[in-house]
Design an enzyme around this catalytic site. Structure first.
Site, PDB file in Angstrom:
ATOM      1  N   HIS A 119      -1.392 -10.925   8.898  1.00 59.03           N
ATOM      2  CA  HIS A 119      -0.226 -10.080   9.173  1.00 59.03           C
ATOM      3  C   HIS A 119      -0.554  -9.242  10.422  1.00 59.03           C
ATOM      4  CE1 HIS A 119       2.559  -6.695   8.508  1.00 59.03           C
ATOM      5  NE2 HIS A 119       3.205  -7.454   7.654  1.00 59.03           N
ATOM      6  N   ASP A 133      -7.393  -7.073   3.352  1.00 51.89           N
ATOM      7  CA  ASP A 133      -6.002  -6.641   3.348  1.00 51.89           C
ATOM      8  C   ASP A 133      -5.430  -7.022   1.979  1.00 51.89           C
ATOM      9  OD1 ASP A 133      -3.248  -6.634   3.448  1.00 51.89           O
ATOM     10  OD2 ASP A 133      -3.087  -7.582   5.419  1.00 51.89           O
ATOM     11  N   GLN A 139      -0.797  -8.008  -0.420  1.00 51.55           N
ATOM     12  CA  GLN A 139      -0.102  -8.988  -1.258  1.00 51.55           C
ATOM     13  C   GLN A 139      -0.881  -9.366  -2.515  1.00 51.55           C
ATOM     14  OE1 GLN A 139       2.942  -9.719  -0.821  1.00 51.55           O
ATOM     15  NE2 GLN A 139       3.278  -9.114   1.301  1.00 51.55           N
ATOM     16  N   LYS A 176       4.792  -2.031  -2.501  1.00 44.45           N
ATOM     17  CA  LYS A 176       4.869  -3.437  -2.928  1.00 44.45           C
ATOM     18  C   LYS A 176       4.496  -3.577  -4.396  1.00 44.45           C
ATOM     19  CE  LYS A 176       3.602  -5.135   1.673  1.00 44.45           C
ATOM     20  NZ  LYS A 176       4.831  -5.661   2.259  1.00 44.45           N
ATOM     21  N   CYS A 184       6.074 -10.891  10.311  1.00 43.25           N
ATOM     22  CA  CYS A 184       4.964 -10.161  10.965  1.00 43.25           C
ATOM     23  C   CYS A 184       3.751 -11.052  11.128  1.00 43.25           C
ATOM     24  CB  CYS A 184       4.596  -8.893  10.204  1.00 43.25           C
ATOM     25  SG  CYS A 184       5.925  -7.716  10.120  1.00 43.25           S
TER      26      CYS A 184
HETATM   27  N1  PLP Z   1      -0.618  -7.148   5.202  1.00 36.23           N
HETATM   28  C1  PLP Z   1       0.158  -8.021   4.564  1.00 36.23           C
HETATM   29  C2  PLP Z   1      -0.436  -9.331   4.132  1.00 36.23           C
HETATM   30  C3  PLP Z   1       1.492  -7.730   4.311  1.00 36.23           C
HETATM   31  O1  PLP Z   1       2.262  -8.619   3.699  1.00 36.23           O
HETATM   32  C4  PLP Z   1       2.014  -6.472   4.735  1.00 36.23           C
HETATM   33  C5  PLP Z   1       3.436  -6.137   4.550  1.00 36.23           C
HETATM   34  O2  PLP Z   1       4.284  -6.966   4.399  1.00 36.23           O
HETATM   35  C6  PLP Z   1       1.150  -5.589   5.380  1.00 36.23           C
HETATM   36  C7  PLP Z   1      -0.155  -5.943   5.596  1.00 36.23           C
HETATM   37  C8  PLP Z   1       1.622  -4.260   5.858  1.00 36.23           C
HETATM   38  O3  PLP Z   1       1.946  -3.427   4.790  1.00 36.23           O
HETATM   39  P1  PLP Z   1       2.664  -2.019   5.033  1.00 36.23           P
HETATM   40  O4  PLP Z   1       3.862  -2.286   5.880  1.00 36.23           O
HETATM   41  O5  PLP Z   1       3.009  -1.564   3.649  1.00 36.23           O
HETATM   42  O6  PLP Z   1       1.679  -1.137   5.697  1.00 36.23           O
END
Ligand code: PLP
Length: 406
Positions: A120, A197, A200, A223, A361
């Site tokens: 992401h 990270d 998910q 989430k 993203c």
């Molecule tokens: N990493 C992953 C794999 C994600 O799916 C997301 C959000 O969709 C993020 C990071 C970023 O999360 P946030 O926007 O809550 O900071």
């Protein structure tokens, strides 16, 4: 999963465009149960004050609520202590903290930061910026056709020059669960740290940061049934202790002079300014809610749903499905022939079905897949097989509607 769980989510009881809402955009953000909404309301009605400051009763209530939420997060992911839990706005802020503080202090010219091309943007750009700032090199573990990575490739990519390996536990596009524990072992053997990270993974499966032996782990509350604006960074105490804060101001200081200052102990040295107190309270309530149902039960439900969705979706002629055929986690990414994913999502919305369309993203991954965008349906504990059936019939109708384009 029984119907009573679904009933606890007020937003799911409505109709959208004359149809019962089918919410399948949970990887973007989840819906909130009554227990979380009530906890935030209760906080504002009975406990609201600033934390760590007031001698008065409300000040202690707010501090207890905020620090109580930190204890819940620590327990939820099995951190050793609350000192290892830093509240952040979410995964993005947590990863930026590690990249800006830890990575910039340990990486120099020629050192390596290892990622995958399916990260992401939040787990990509902070590392790009850190690498640019210190002259480090970014390296990418190759991706297999189904979105998985092999440990053999990890072994080949990670070297003694690697200082950081940063990887998502679960990909938000490919739905792959990466072997984080094994990758951590490889990283450690080369003296590198692993940053996971967990955006998910945390909402959908039991996470044990000590068993994974990850050095840092980032999560987003929104989430996992909590409000937006709250998340956390887990870090091993010995690493966090050596790190410098990146935000300075009130709340995070010990002693302030005119020319120099020093910081509070962990975890507060990383929490400059008034924190997101009500968000933390909501995150604590979300954790109570998820734990009462059981993370293993949630994971089982979603994996059943994902398998069912993969079976049903693969019946649609001309559909391209991305990621592994065998699914563990509840998200499916696809394209319906040449129909633009935004058109698919718009037609589905007219039937009350919310899915995601776009690059998610993950622009480098879209290039790797040789598409500009995809559609994605992502499930959570309240979704049902009937909703998968509604998705499939709506997609079949969309395909017929666009005719030759597919
Ligand atoms: N990493 C992953 C794999 C994600 O799916 C997301 C959000 O969709 C993020 C990071 C970023 O999360 P946030 O926007 O809550 O900071």
């Amino acid at each position: 999963m029984n119907a009573s769980i679904r009933e606890q989510f007020p937003i799911l009881q409505q109709e959208i465009n004359g149809h019962p809402l089918v919410y399948l955009d949970n990887a973007a953000t989840s819906q909130k149960p009554r227990a979380v909404i009530d906890a935030v309301k209760h906080y504002y009605e009975w406990e609201n004050a600033n934390v760590h400051r007031g001698v008065h009763t409300l000040g202690s209530r707010a501090t207890d609520a905020y620090e109580g939420a930190r204890e819940k997060v620590a327990r939820f992911i099995n951190a050793k202590s609350t000192e290892e839990i830093i509240f952040t706005r979410g995964t993005t802020t947590a990863l930026n903290l590690v990249a800006s503080s830890y990575a910039r202090s340990v990486c120099g010219p020629g050192d390596e930061i290892v990622l995958t091309e399916m990260e992401h943007h939040s787990n990509l750009i902070p590392w790009q910026q850190a690498a640019l700032a210190v002259g480090a090199t970014l390296k990418y573990i190759p991706i297999q056709a189904d979105g998985s990575i092999t440990l053999e490739d990890v072994e080949k990519t990670v070297t003694d020059r690697t200082k950081v390996v940063a990887i998502a536990y679960v990909s938000n596009v490919m739905g792959v669960v990466h072997p984080v524990k094994e990758i951590a072992e490889i990283a450690h053997r080369h003296g590198a740290v692993i940053v996971v990270d967990g955006a998910q993974s945390t909402p959908h499966m039991k996470v044990d940061v000590r068993d994974l032996d990850c050095d840092f782990y980032a999560l987003s509350g929104h989430k996992m049934c909590a409000p937006t604006g709250i998340g956390a960074l887990y870090g091993k105490k010995e690493l966090l202790e050596k790190m410098e804060p990146i935000e300075f101001g009130g709340e995070m200081i010990n002693d302030v002079g005119l020319y120099e200052s020093n910081w509070k102990e962990l975890p507060w040295k990383f929490e400059g300014g008034t924190p997101i107190i009500s968000g933390a309270v909501g995150l604590g309530a979300a954790i109570d809610f998820l734990e009462e149902i059981g993370m293993d039960e949630i994971a089982r439900h979603e994996s059943r749903l994902a398998k069912y969705a993969m079976d049903r979706l693969s019946e649609i002629e001309g559909i391209s499905l991305y990621g592994p055929r065998e699914r563990e986690v509840g998200l499916v990414t696809f394209n319906l022939g040449d129909v633009h994913p935004h058109d698919v999502a718009t037609v589905l919305d007219a039937q009350g079905i919310a899915i995601r369309a776009g690059h998610h993203c993950c622009q480098p991954l879209m290039r790797w897949l040789k598409v500009s965008s995809t559609a994605r349906a992502s499930f959570y504990l309240y979704n049902t097989e009937e909703e998968v059936d509604l998705l499939v019939s709506a997609l079949i109708q969309t395909k017929e509607y666009f005719g030759d384009a597919t």
